[in-house]
Enzyme design. Structure first.
Site, PDB file in Angstrom:
ATOM      1  N   GLY A   1      11.459 -40.684 -10.313  1.00  0.00           N
ATOM      2  CA  GLY A   1      10.132 -41.062  -9.833  1.00  0.00           C
ATOM      3  C   GLY A   1       9.939 -40.343  -8.508  1.00  0.00           C
ATOM      4  N   THR A   2       9.486 -39.116  -8.610  1.00  0.00           N
ATOM      5  CA  THR A   2       9.473 -38.292  -7.397  1.00  0.00           C
ATOM      6  C   THR A   2       8.355 -38.674  -6.431  1.00  0.00           C
ATOM      7  OG1 THR A   2       8.345 -36.670  -8.770  1.00  0.00           O
ATOM      8  CG2 THR A   2      10.679 -36.283  -8.317  1.00  0.00           C
ATOM      9  N   ASN A   3       7.409 -39.512  -6.883  1.00  0.00           N
ATOM     10  CA  ASN A   3       6.400 -39.984  -5.920  1.00  0.00           C
ATOM     11  C   ASN A   3       7.082 -40.892  -4.897  1.00  0.00           C
ATOM     12  OD1 ASN A   3       4.548 -38.779  -7.631  1.00  0.00           O
ATOM     13  ND2 ASN A   3       4.096 -40.680  -8.709  1.00  0.00           N
ATOM     14  N   ASP A   4       7.800 -41.907  -5.408  1.00  0.00           N
ATOM     15  CA  ASP A   4       8.494 -42.802  -4.486  1.00  0.00           C
ATOM     16  C   ASP A   4       9.658 -42.102  -3.806  1.00  0.00           C
ATOM     17  OD1 ASP A   4       7.423 -45.473  -4.149  1.00  0.00           O
ATOM     18  OD2 ASP A   4       7.569 -45.628  -6.325  1.00  0.00           O
TER      19      ASP A   4
ATOM     20  N   HIS B   1      -4.679 -43.708  -4.515  1.00  0.00           N
ATOM     21  CA  HIS B   1      -4.829 -44.396  -5.808  1.00  0.00           C
ATOM     22  C   HIS B   1      -5.863 -43.681  -6.669  1.00  0.00           C
ATOM     23  CE1 HIS B   1      -6.665 -47.452  -8.463  1.00  0.00           C
ATOM     24  NE2 HIS B   1      -5.401 -47.783  -8.669  1.00  0.00           N
TER      25      HIS B   1
ATOM     26  N   TYR C   1      13.551 -33.069 -19.656  1.00  0.00           N
ATOM     27  CA  TYR C   1      12.102 -33.034 -19.865  1.00  0.00           C
ATOM     28  C   TYR C   1      11.349 -33.321 -18.579  1.00  0.00           C
ATOM     29  CZ  TYR C   1      12.177 -38.171 -19.770  1.00  0.00           C
ATOM     30  OH  TYR C   1      12.331 -39.458 -19.379  1.00  0.00           O
TER      31      TYR C   1
ATOM     32  N   GLU D   1      14.262 -43.358  -7.969  1.00  0.00           N
ATOM     33  CA  GLU D   1      13.142 -43.151  -7.046  1.00  0.00           C
ATOM     34  C   GLU D   1      13.423 -43.737  -5.664  1.00  0.00           C
ATOM     35  OE1 GLU D   1       9.605 -45.040  -8.613  1.00  0.00           O
ATOM     36  OE2 GLU D   1      10.719 -46.761  -9.352  1.00  0.00           O
TER      37      GLU D   1
ATOM     38  N   MET E   1      -5.023  -7.387   9.332  1.00  0.00           N
ATOM     39  CA  MET E   1      -4.338  -6.549  10.313  1.00  0.00           C
ATOM     40  C   MET E   1      -5.167  -5.296  10.601  1.00  0.00           C
ATOM     41  SD  MET E   1      -0.403  -7.151   9.334  1.00  0.00           S
ATOM     42  CE  MET E   1      -0.635  -6.618   7.675  1.00  0.00           C
TER      43      MET E   1
ATOM     44  N   ARG F   1      -2.783   2.912   9.095  1.00  0.00           N
ATOM     45  CA  ARG F   1      -3.173   1.653   8.445  1.00  0.00           C
ATOM     46  C   ARG F   1      -1.967   0.740   8.264  1.00  0.00           C
ATOM     47  NH1 ARG F   1      -8.109   2.257   5.289  1.00  0.00           N
ATOM     48  NH2 ARG F   1      -8.689   4.444   5.152  1.00  0.00           N
TER      49      ARG F   1
ATOM     50  N   ARG G   1       7.957 -48.493 -18.794  1.00  0.00           N
ATOM     51  CA  ARG G   1       8.505 -48.978 -17.526  1.00  0.00           C
ATOM     52  C   ARG G   1       8.136 -50.439 -17.328  1.00  0.00           C
ATOM     53  NH1 ARG G   1       6.619 -46.470 -11.983  1.00  0.00           N
ATOM     54  NH2 ARG G   1       4.814 -47.785 -12.381  1.00  0.00           N
TER      55      ARG G   1
ATOM     56  N   LYS H   1       0.832  -1.205   0.000  1.00  0.00           N
ATOM     57  CA  LYS H   1       0.000   0.000   0.000  1.00  0.00           C
ATOM     58  C   LYS H   1       0.870   1.260   0.000  1.00  0.00           C
ATOM     59  CE  LYS H   1      -3.737  -0.079   2.403  1.00  0.00           C
ATOM     60  NZ  LYS H   1      -4.494  -0.288   3.635  1.00  0.00           N
TER      61      LYS H   1
ATOM     62  N   CYS I   1       9.131 -38.221 -13.994  1.00  0.00           N
ATOM     63  CA  CYS I   1       7.816 -38.744 -14.361  1.00  0.00           C
ATOM     64  C   CYS I   1       6.898 -38.895 -13.156  1.00  0.00           C
ATOM     65  CB  CYS I   1       7.946 -40.066 -15.103  1.00  0.00           C
ATOM     66  SG  CYS I   1       8.741 -41.337 -14.127  1.00  0.00           S
TER      67      CYS I   1
ATOM     68  N   ARG J   1      -3.462  -0.682  -6.582  1.00  0.00           N
ATOM     69  CA  ARG J   1      -2.548  -1.832  -6.710  1.00  0.00           C
ATOM     70  C   ARG J   1      -2.901  -2.566  -7.988  1.00  0.00           C
ATOM     71  NH1 ARG J   1      -5.566  -5.198  -1.951  1.00  0.00           N
ATOM     72  NH2 ARG J   1      -7.490  -5.227  -3.108  1.00  0.00           N
TER      73      ARG J   1
ATOM     74  N   GLY K   1      -7.935  -7.492   5.460  1.00  0.00           N
ATOM     75  CA  GLY K   1      -8.687  -7.578   6.715  1.00  0.00           C
ATOM     76  C   GLY K   1      -7.962  -8.301   7.833  1.00  0.00           C
TER      77      GLY K   1
ATOM     78  N   SER L   1      15.089 -41.253 -15.068  1.00  0.00           N
ATOM     79  CA  SER L   1      13.829 -40.523 -14.910  1.00  0.00           C
ATOM     80  C   SER L   1      13.482 -40.534 -13.423  1.00  0.00           C
ATOM     81  CB  SER L   1      12.724 -41.195 -15.725  1.00  0.00           C
ATOM     82  OG  SER L   1      11.510 -40.517 -15.506  1.00  0.00           O
TER      83      SER L   1
ATOM     84  N   ARG M   1       3.169 -46.914 -17.735  1.00  0.00           N
ATOM     85  CA  ARG M   1       3.145 -47.912 -16.656  1.00  0.00           C
ATOM     86  C   ARG M   1       2.536 -49.188 -17.224  1.00  0.00           C
ATOM     87  NH1 ARG M   1       1.486 -43.129 -13.456  1.00  0.00           N
ATOM     88  NH2 ARG M   1       2.808 -42.929 -11.602  1.00  0.00           N
TER      89      ARG M   1
HETATM   90  C1  PEP Z   1       7.131 -42.390  -8.975  1.00  0.00           C
HETATM   91  O1  PEP Z   1       7.403 -43.103  -8.026  1.00  0.00           O
HETATM   92  O2  PEP Z   1       7.287 -41.161  -8.975  1.00  0.00           O
HETATM   93  C2  PEP Z   1       6.580 -42.987 -10.204  1.00  0.00           C
HETATM   94  C3  PEP Z   1       6.394 -42.260 -11.287  1.00  0.00           C
HETATM   95  O3  PEP Z   1       6.206 -44.286 -10.136  1.00  0.00           O
HETATM   96  P1  PEP Z   1       4.836 -44.766  -9.485  1.00  0.00           P
HETATM   97  O4  PEP Z   1       4.038 -43.562  -9.143  1.00  0.00           O
HETATM   98  O5  PEP Z   1       4.182 -45.640 -10.475  1.00  0.00           O
HETATM   99  O6  PEP Z   1       5.345 -45.508  -8.286  1.00  0.00           O
HETATM  100 MG    MG Z   2       7.491 -45.249  -8.330  1.00  0.00          MG
END
Ligand code: PEP
Ligand code: MG
Length: 908
Positions: free
Chosen positions: A794-797, A465, A880, A773, A110, A99, A643, A30, A860, A349, A108, A792, A588
């Protein structure tokens, strides 16, 4: 000299003319914008700003920093001389507003105190100032202003409960026989000031402070302290605003919009924040203060009406709006007040806007030559594009929300409730739209999920899932709906007193997480129609399509990251390709083992001899090959990473409990349980306490002879077949869950043998690489790269294993508490944890490329389609990202934005 240096260093107060819009860190949003408007020559009431540094010093020590009091005195004196009045002067008082104003807007959250400088004496001076000639005509206004000061000051500075003032005001109105504040006259308000002062004294043990400077200092202190008010802390956590920024304090000469019919207050937007269209948008309320607009006591009129009410001010306002938009090169929102025919600009603003408006405005501004395409790309984001890609409910009929849950996969879906996958398939086959309702889903539900319009579950979060599979399919999904009690056997669910039976219609919103009973109308997305190719941007008259086409086209020109998709079927591959995917980053293969192939998998698992096993594998081979032919055909000329099978095999077997019951019942009846007996023994043998950490991924391939070999053969034969047809398949075989280079080497030796055998006739290049992963894989990436042609992530695992969080359980179980405590601002399954998981990624990239220069690296996991994470992957030099088909455009856009932002062309 030294003393001079010290004062420059500790400059805690800035006059408006000393600041500018780029000093938001120090002066707050502000204050910085007030300074900018002042320097543009717009009519801003004079004032000054106490910096966020002063606030931080106060919060650290509990006392105003040295020098602040003197600097306030100096700037106050300058303000007084500019206004020709002194703060709280009994004869002709200057009043100021105090203010808050942090770097990021915290609406709102503060505190604000208006009319500082009024006291028992100056109230008479204000009455004189405000009088329009008639004796006593300013009295009502002055006493009303004084009672507002005591109320705001009492509440915000001294913690007097606000209701007490409200009750006293209600009492005064009741005594007068009215419900309208405006019916109270000067005498009533004078009496009310007396009552307020008593309330103040009762709660604070002291009289309402009369010295104006003391009022000012206490109000400033209250604003500082409001940075740490509970609601402000909570808001910052939600909005991911850092906790240590502090707030600035704006002290501004009061101007009054409630001095009669030639005064008023309003808000204005330089463009429509809903659509981005040009025009005059805003509201005006005559004879009122800003607070009255917020309180909604009286109805505002459209801004255009001001032309009739006060043409001179209206014209000036339009001129100022044009100046601001030209200067900020963006939609501005503005607050203004007219005091007796004189226009004052109180705030501006760069305005908030809808997703559609963001694209439209950026595109218009390029047309108008105000910004270039880089800047247009910077002004929109992937989250906005994602919003534009989902069909939306038309909520104009205000349908009742019966419960909410996690909006796990966006969209608006309507259909009949079904409770089993089989029923979903059956009804969908009859042309019905269905919503599959489950406590939670598992791979068996896949056919039902495919058949359904949407999925509703009682358990699970964004990485359950249901959520992951639904996002992959671009299917609407609402997970973990509160108080949803699903009774599959009885064919009904209950929620908040409603009973919903199979066949009843519900509507689920996978963006907001809302569940509605009955049918809510849905509108399709024009933007998806454009990506699908059914709307031609060259001839489209929809400005949004034109804007999206132009901006994403620019992103494609500038981005370095390639964008692939996660797809397991030819259909998904084809759609992703239309959406701009440049290959498949993760196919997969486990879904290919379900349905009528399950029996073959059972035979494979139960095989007692090599020949039994080979028979099962031989039967699976042509089926797998056909899957890959279809996918390679859709992705002709583009890389497809397949995979090898990942999840534990027992997931393909019947449930242990059900089988045990079957066998026990048969035995009890003296019948032969037959095949079930052997199956039960196998299921028992394969049962694991922690399947996620058990026999899956590469481990499975090393333990079940012939399984990976069959898949490698199917992939290579499919590719060879397409080469024979004159096509250009680009298969990449990816080994999951590798933690040691020896695992990969073992698979590789076998795979290479098969590949060279199959490709003897038709040359196909088949790359072999691995997922990264398991944390150990990241930490030994240098060794692993020796045996891998690509990585690649596997950022989930990787997230699951780096944090030790079960990806299927934690989001629904306790993440709410972690988010509440600020342990993280967003689930690390949703947006990559840069500090921890991100560090593993960096190590693996650096060491992998050191060992094998030019190593191709992608990601991935689900993070491949998350805007924030895409920027990180750009930054660490991945080749990628790969994400679900529907996220492909979002990733394209963000990959472009990452280039613009890292090259520092952020001009705002
Ligand atoms: C992961 O683990 O990031 C992955 C892509 O494999 P999945 O989700 O099938 O375990
Ligand atoms: Mg995995």
């Amino acid at each position: 000299m030294a003393a001079e240096k010290a004062t420059t260093k500790h400059k805690y107060v800035y006059g408006f003319a000393e600041g500018n819009k780029d000093l938001k860190d120090l002066l707050g949003g502000k204050g910085a914008n007030l300074a900018e408007m002042t320097n543009l020559g717009l009519p801003v009431p004079p004032g000054f700003i106490i910096t966020t540094e002063a606030c931080k010093a106060y919060l650290a020590t509990g006392a105003e920093p040295d020098g602040l009091a003197e600097q306030v005195a100096t700037h106050l004196a300058a303000l007084e001389s500019a206004m020709g009045k002194r703060l709280g002067d009994p004869a002709d008082p200057l009043l100021v507003s105090v203010r808050s104003g942090a770097k990021f807007s915290m609406p709102g959250m503060m505190e604000t105190v208006l009319n500082v400088g009024l006291n028992d004496e100056s109230v008479a001076g204000l009455a004189r100032q405000a009088s329009d000639g008639g004796p006593g005509s300013g009295d009502r206004f002055a006493w009303d202003s004084y009672r507002r000061l005591i109320q705001m000051f009492g509440k915000t500075v001294c913690d007097v409960p606000g209701e007490e003032f409200e009750h006293a005001l209600d009492d005064a109105k009741r005594a007068k026989g009215t419900t309208n504040d405006l019916d109270l006259d000067a005498d009533d308000l004078r009496a009310l000031v007396g009552a307020y002062k008593k309330i103040f004294a009762k709660h604070t043990g002291r009289e309402f402070p009369q010295p104006p400077r003391e009022q000012l200092d206490l109000a400033v202190r209250a604003v500082f302290e409001s940075w740490n008010a509970e609601r402000a802390v909570l808001y910052r956590r939600q909005e991911r605003i850092p906790a240590d920024l502090g707030t600035a304090v704006n002290i501004v000469a009061m101007v009054f919009g409630n001095l009669g019919p030639d005064s008023g207050t309003g808000v204005a937007f330089t463009r429509d924040p809903a659509t981005g269209n040009q025009g005059i948008y805003g509201d005006y309320l005559a004879n009122a203060q800003g607070e009255d607009v917020v309180a909604g006591i009286r109805n505002t009129v459209p801004l255009q009406e001001l032309e009739r009410i006060d043409k001179r001010s209206y014209d000036e306002l339009l001129r100022n709006m044009a100046t601001l938009e030209g200067h900020y090169r963006d939609l501005c929102d503005i607050e203004f007040t007219i005091e007796r025919g004189k226009l004052w600009m109180l705030q501006t603003r760069v305005g908030k806007r809808t997703a559609a408006a963001a694209f439209n405005i950026a595109n218009h501004l390029v047309d108008e030559g105000m910004i270039d395409l880089d800047e247009a790309l910077h002004r929109v984001n992937g989250a906005q594009l994602a919003q534009l890609m989902f069909p939306r409910f038309d909520l104009s009929g205000s349908p009742e929300v019966v419960t909410t849950g996690v909006g796990a996969s966006p969209g608006a879906a309507v259909g009949r409730v079904v409770f089993t996958s089989a029923r979903a398939v059956e009804l969908a086959g009859q042309g019905e739209r269905v919503i599959l309702v489950r406590r939670e889903t598992n791979p068996d539900d896949l056919p039902g999920m495919i058949a359904a319009q949407g999925i509703l579950t009682a358990r699970g979060g964004k990485t359950s899932h249901a959520a992951v599979v639904a996002r992959g399919m671009g299917k609407t999904c609402l997970c973990g709906a509160d108080n949803l009690d699903v009774d599959v056997k009885a064919g009904r669910f209950t929620v908040g007193g409603h009973v919903v039976n199979e066949g009843d219609i519900v509507s689920i919103d996978g963006t907001s997480g809302c569940l509605y009973l009955g049918e809510v109308p849905v509108r399709p997305s024009e933007v998806v129609q454009y990506f699908e190719g059914s709307v031609d941007p060259a001839t489209s008259t929809d400005p949004l399509v034109v804007a999206v086409h132009r901006i994403i086209g620019h992103a494609d020109e500038v981005r370095r990251l390639r964008v692939r998709t996660n797809a397991d079927t030819g259909e998904d591959a084809a759609r992703a390709r239309r959406f701009g995917a440049e290959g498949i980053g993760l196919c997969r293969t486990e879904h290919m083992f379900l349905g009528d192939r399950r029996e073959l998998v059972e035979r494979l698992i139960l095989a007692r001899t090599e020949s039994e096993r080979n028979e099962a594998l031989d039967a699976l081979l042509p089926l797998q090959r056909a899957d890959f032919v279809e996918i390679f055909r859709e992705m002709d000329g583009l890389p497809v990473t397949v995979r090898l099978i990942d999840p534990p095999l027992h997931e393909f077997l019947p449930s242990l409990e059900e089988l045990a019951v079957h066998v026990a019942v048969a035995q009890e009846r003296g019948e032969d349980p037959g095949k079930d007996q052997a199956l039960l023994a196998a299921v028992r043998r394969m049962h694991e306490q922690n399947p996620m950490l058990g026999l899956r991924g590469v481990r499975l391939g090393l333990v079940i002879p012939g399984l990976f070999a069959m898949q490698v053969r199917a992939i290579t034969e499919a590719a060879a077949q397409l080469v024979a047809e004159g096509r250009d398949p680009r298969p990449e075989i990816m080994v999951p869950l590798v933690g040691a280079v020896q695992e990969l080497e073992t698979v590789r030796v076998e795979a290479e043998k098969i590949i060279s055998e199959v490709t003897r006739e038709h040359a196909v290049e088949v790359l072999i690489g691995t997922m990264i992963e398991v944390p150990r894989a990241a930490l030994t990436a240098g060794q692993i790269a020796e045996a891998a042609e690509f990585f690649s992530f596997g950022t989930n695992d990787l997230t699951q294993m780096a944090w030790g969080f079960s990806r299927d359980d934690v989001e629904g179980a306790f993440f709410w508490r972690y988010l509440e405590l600020g342990i993280f601002g967003i689930s690390p399954f949703e947006s990559l944890d840069r500090d921890g998981v991100g560090r593993l990624v960096r190590i693996a990239v650096d060491e992998g490329r050191a060992a094998r220069p030019g190593l191709k690296i992608g990601v991935c996991g689900e993070h491949g389609g998350d805007p924030e994470s895409v920027h990180f992957f750009h930054e660490v030099g991945l080749d990628y990202v790969s994400c679900s088909p529907f996220r492909v455009p979002v990733a394209r856009l963000e990959a472009g934005r990452a280039v613009i932002e890292s090259s520092g062309s952020d001009s705002r």
